[in-house]
Enzyme design. Structure first.
Site, PDB file in Angstrom:
ATOM      1  N   GLU A  99       7.929  -0.545   3.320  1.00 44.48           N
ATOM      2  CA  GLU A  99       9.084   0.336   3.096  1.00 44.48           C
ATOM      3  C   GLU A  99      10.368  -0.187   3.757  1.00 44.48           C
ATOM      4  O   GLU A  99      11.083   0.556   4.425  1.00 44.48           O
ATOM      5  CB  GLU A  99       8.745   1.763   3.560  1.00 44.48           C
ATOM      6  CG  GLU A  99       7.497   2.284   2.855  1.00 44.48           C
ATOM      7  CD  GLU A  99       7.073   3.697   3.278  1.00 44.48           C
ATOM      8  OE1 GLU A  99       7.612   4.213   4.274  1.00 44.48           O
ATOM      9  OE2 GLU A  99       6.213   4.270   2.594  1.00 44.48           O
ATOM     10  N   ASN A 139       5.536  -4.172   0.740  1.00 44.65           N
ATOM     11  CA  ASN A 139       4.984  -2.982   0.086  1.00 44.65           C
ATOM     12  C   ASN A 139       6.037  -1.881   0.137  1.00 44.65           C
ATOM     13  O   ASN A 139       6.685  -1.675   1.166  1.00 44.65           O
ATOM     14  CB  ASN A 139       3.727  -2.542   0.855  1.00 44.65           C
ATOM     15  CG  ASN A 139       2.954  -1.437   0.171  1.00 44.65           C
ATOM     16  OD1 ASN A 139       2.673  -1.507  -1.027  1.00 44.65           O
ATOM     17  ND2 ASN A 139       2.608  -0.393   0.922  1.00 44.65           N
ATOM     18  N   HIS A 177       3.114   6.508  -5.490  1.00 46.71           N
ATOM     19  CA  HIS A 177       2.912   7.933  -5.201  1.00 46.71           C
ATOM     20  C   HIS A 177       3.777   8.691  -6.205  1.00 46.71           C
ATOM     21  O   HIS A 177       4.988   8.783  -6.043  1.00 46.71           O
ATOM     22  CB  HIS A 177       3.361   8.271  -3.769  1.00 46.71           C
ATOM     23  CG  HIS A 177       2.517   7.623  -2.717  1.00 46.71           C
ATOM     24  ND1 HIS A 177       1.211   7.992  -2.472  1.00 46.71           N
ATOM     25  CD2 HIS A 177       2.788   6.635  -1.837  1.00 46.71           C
ATOM     26  CE1 HIS A 177       0.715   7.266  -1.490  1.00 46.71           C
ATOM     27  NE2 HIS A 177       1.653   6.420  -1.090  1.00 46.71           N
ATOM     28  N   GLU A 186      -1.113   2.331  -3.553  1.00 49.38           N
ATOM     29  CA  GLU A 186      -1.354   3.645  -2.942  1.00 49.38           C
ATOM     30  C   GLU A 186      -1.276   4.761  -3.985  1.00 49.38           C
ATOM     31  O   GLU A 186      -0.719   5.835  -3.717  1.00 49.38           O
ATOM     32  CB  GLU A 186      -0.319   3.929  -1.843  1.00 49.38           C
ATOM     33  CG  GLU A 186      -0.216   2.846  -0.801  1.00 49.38           C
ATOM     34  CD  GLU A 186       0.750   3.176   0.336  1.00 49.38           C
ATOM     35  OE1 GLU A 186       1.153   4.344   0.483  1.00 49.38           O
ATOM     36  OE2 GLU A 186       1.103   2.241   1.086  1.00 49.38           O
ATOM     37  N   ASP A 226      -1.404   7.893  -6.171  1.00 47.08           N
ATOM     38  CA  ASP A 226      -1.897   9.266  -6.343  1.00 47.08           C
ATOM     39  C   ASP A 226      -0.904   9.989  -7.241  1.00 47.08           C
ATOM     40  O   ASP A 226       0.237   9.561  -7.390  1.00 47.08           O
ATOM     41  CB  ASP A 226      -2.180  10.018  -5.029  1.00 47.08           C
ATOM     42  CG  ASP A 226      -1.082   9.921  -3.988  1.00 47.08           C
ATOM     43  OD1 ASP A 226       0.098   9.732  -4.353  1.00 47.08           O
ATOM     44  OD2 ASP A 226      -1.392  10.056  -2.788  1.00 47.08           O
TER      45      ASP A 226
HETATM   46  C1  XIL Z   1       0.106   8.134   5.300  1.00 43.44           C
HETATM   47  C2  XIL Z   1      -1.327   8.528   5.573  1.00 43.44           C
HETATM   48  O1  XIL Z   1      -1.964   8.830   4.360  1.00 43.44           O
HETATM   49  C3  XIL Z   1      -1.372   9.714   6.480  1.00 43.44           C
HETATM   50  O2  XIL Z   1      -2.717  10.006   6.827  1.00 43.44           O
HETATM   51  C4  XIL Z   1      -0.553   9.420   7.717  1.00 43.44           C
HETATM   52  O3  XIL Z   1      -0.520  10.484   8.528  1.00 43.44           O
HETATM   53  C5  XIL Z   1       0.870   9.046   7.334  1.00 43.44           C
HETATM   54  O4  XIL Z   1       0.828   7.941   6.487  1.00 43.44           O
HETATM   55  N1  XIL Z   1       3.203   5.340   2.367  1.00 43.44           N
HETATM   56  C6  XIL Z   1       2.454   4.509   3.154  1.00 43.44           C
HETATM   57  C7  XIL Z   1       1.275   5.018   3.863  1.00 43.44           C
HETATM   58  O5  XIL Z   1       2.710   3.296   3.170  1.00 43.44           O
HETATM   59  O6  XIL Z   1       1.051   4.356   5.078  1.00 43.44           O
HETATM   60  C8  XIL Z   1       1.355   6.501   4.095  1.00 43.44           C
HETATM   61  O7  XIL Z   1       0.107   6.923   4.594  1.00 43.44           O
HETATM   62  C9  XIL Z   1       1.704   7.228   2.816  1.00 43.44           C
HETATM   63  C10 XIL Z   1       3.035   6.771   2.291  1.00 43.44           C
END
Ligand code: XIL
Length: 366
Positions: A175, A216, A252, A282, A284
């Site tokens: 990020e 990422n 996401h 990641e 969802d």
């Molecule tokens: C999130 C985890 O899922 C949580 O359990 C934690 O508390 C916070 O981080 N982007 C990312 C991940 O790169 O590391 C994040 O994961 C979700 C958003």
């Protein structure tokens, strides 16, 4: 390692047609409903229509984020049966690995990595440099810029060497880019300046020369200012000779807001044009921001999962498809948004959802 993955990527085209023919019947049977496999009940080793098996035949790694282990037996069983790649969801971040300055704690993450290795799953390391998951000793430490530089260097070298040979791909910097396309101001830009991204990759490469190193990010899956900025950063890094090997698209998304498959394909295509691999890292799909009946929301969710899987399969550069967890029993979304949701592939009782079946269909070439 890099060579292996690349080879898999180019073999994918050759395998795709035959594999989808060979496994189509199994996949269709599974799409009819019910849990995808019951290993204990089967006396002979017939192939199981798992996501993992189907993806392997297409030359694609399919993965999930994983919580600390062990958990309830179905958690481990489902994870190992369905996925060939694993990303520790939060234990591989700085606050967990270095809870006090100079004190490293690897046990919890080692247990996850050992599980993955026992189950022949590849591990994605997540993440070496981020503005989140920072411990108080670091945030409130009042460190000088020189100290911050040596803290980051020590961290990347220590963690990278600890997992050397065990992590296939590292999200080295997570990020880095803001929504408007500018470099995010963080403790690391304050300490090391904007060049922190390059040096982080160089240290990660020094720690494990065989690991694939990724940028990422979220919100830059399709085309737009954010993905333009990630692309430009990646291009400049490649031109500067920085050891950057891949781009991670977090994905996401929600049924109310997701990038078009065409845009995601274009974006993956241009990143691939830089010689990079792309992982969906990641994924969802939230369903909370809709007033539709739940079965329609789950159908919309399934379409998005299926569409993105088809994009991943069609894109030569895309070699892995990872979801951020797999069961609605354990998802970060309710905590993050403050609302209940059902963003993943299995429901809270580990029953496959329409989204799971959409992935099976896409992987089967349907
Ligand atoms: C999130 C985890 O899922 C949580 O359990 C934690 O508390 C916070 O981080 N982007 C990312 C991940 O790169 O590391 C994040 O994961 C979700 C958003």
């Amino acid at each position: 390692m890099l060579g292996d993955l690349r080879k898999r990527a180019s073999r994918r085209r050759l395998l795709a047609g035959a594999a989808s023919l060979g496994l189509g019947a199994l996949a269709t049977a599974c799409a009819g409903g019910g849990p995808p496999s019951t290993p204990a009940a089967k006396p002979t080793p017939t192939p199981e229509p798992s996501l993992r098996g189907l993806a392997q035949a297409r030359g694609l790694k399919i993965g999930s984020a994983a919580l600390p282990l062990p958990r309830e037996p179905l958690y481990q069983e489902t994870l190992a049966r369905e996925f060939s790649m694993l990303t520790p969801e939060y234990t591989m971040k700085l606050d967990h690995l270095q809870p006090a300055q100079g004190r490293y704690e690897f046990d919890q993450t080692d247990a996850i990595v050992d599980f993955a290795r026992r189950e022949a799953m590849d591990v994605r390391g997540h993440t070496l440099v981020w503005h989140g998951a920072l411990p108080d000793w670091l945030v409130d430490g009042g460190h000088t810029t020189g100290e911050l530089r040596s803290i980051l260097r020590d961290y990347i070298l220590t963690v990278g060497k600890h997992y050397r040979g065990k992590v296939v791909a590292w999200d080295v910097v997570n990020e880095a880019i803001r929504g408007d396309g500018r470099l995010r101001d963080t403790i690391w830009t304050a300490g090391l300046g904007p060049g922190y991204v390059d040096v982080a990759f160089r240290w990660a490469h020094e720690a494990d020369p065989d690991a694939m190193l990724f940028l990422n990010d979220y919100g830059g899956e399709g085309m737009g200012p954010k993905s333009d900025a990630v692309y430009s950063l990646a291009k400049e890094m490649v031109e500067r000779g920085v050891p950057l090997h891949g781009a991670g698209l977090q994905m996401h998304v929600s049924i109310a807001r997701s990038p078009s498959p065409e845009d995601v394909a274009s974006n993956i295509g241009r990143l691939g044009g830089l010689g990079l691999e792309v992982h969906i890292t990641e994924m969802d799909v939230r369903v909370q921001d809709s007033t539709l009946p739940m079965d329609e929301r789950l159908a919309a969710q399934a379409r998005i999962y299926g569409d993105m899987m088809r994009v991943a399969l069609d894109a030569e550069a895309c070699t892995a498809f990872v979801t951020w967890g797999f069961t609605d029993r354990h998802s970060w979304i309710p905590d993050f948004t403050g609302n209940p949701d059902a963003a993943l592939l299995f429901d809270e009782a580990y029953r496959p959802k329409p989204a799971y079946r959409a992935l099976v269909e896409a992987l089967s070439g349907a």
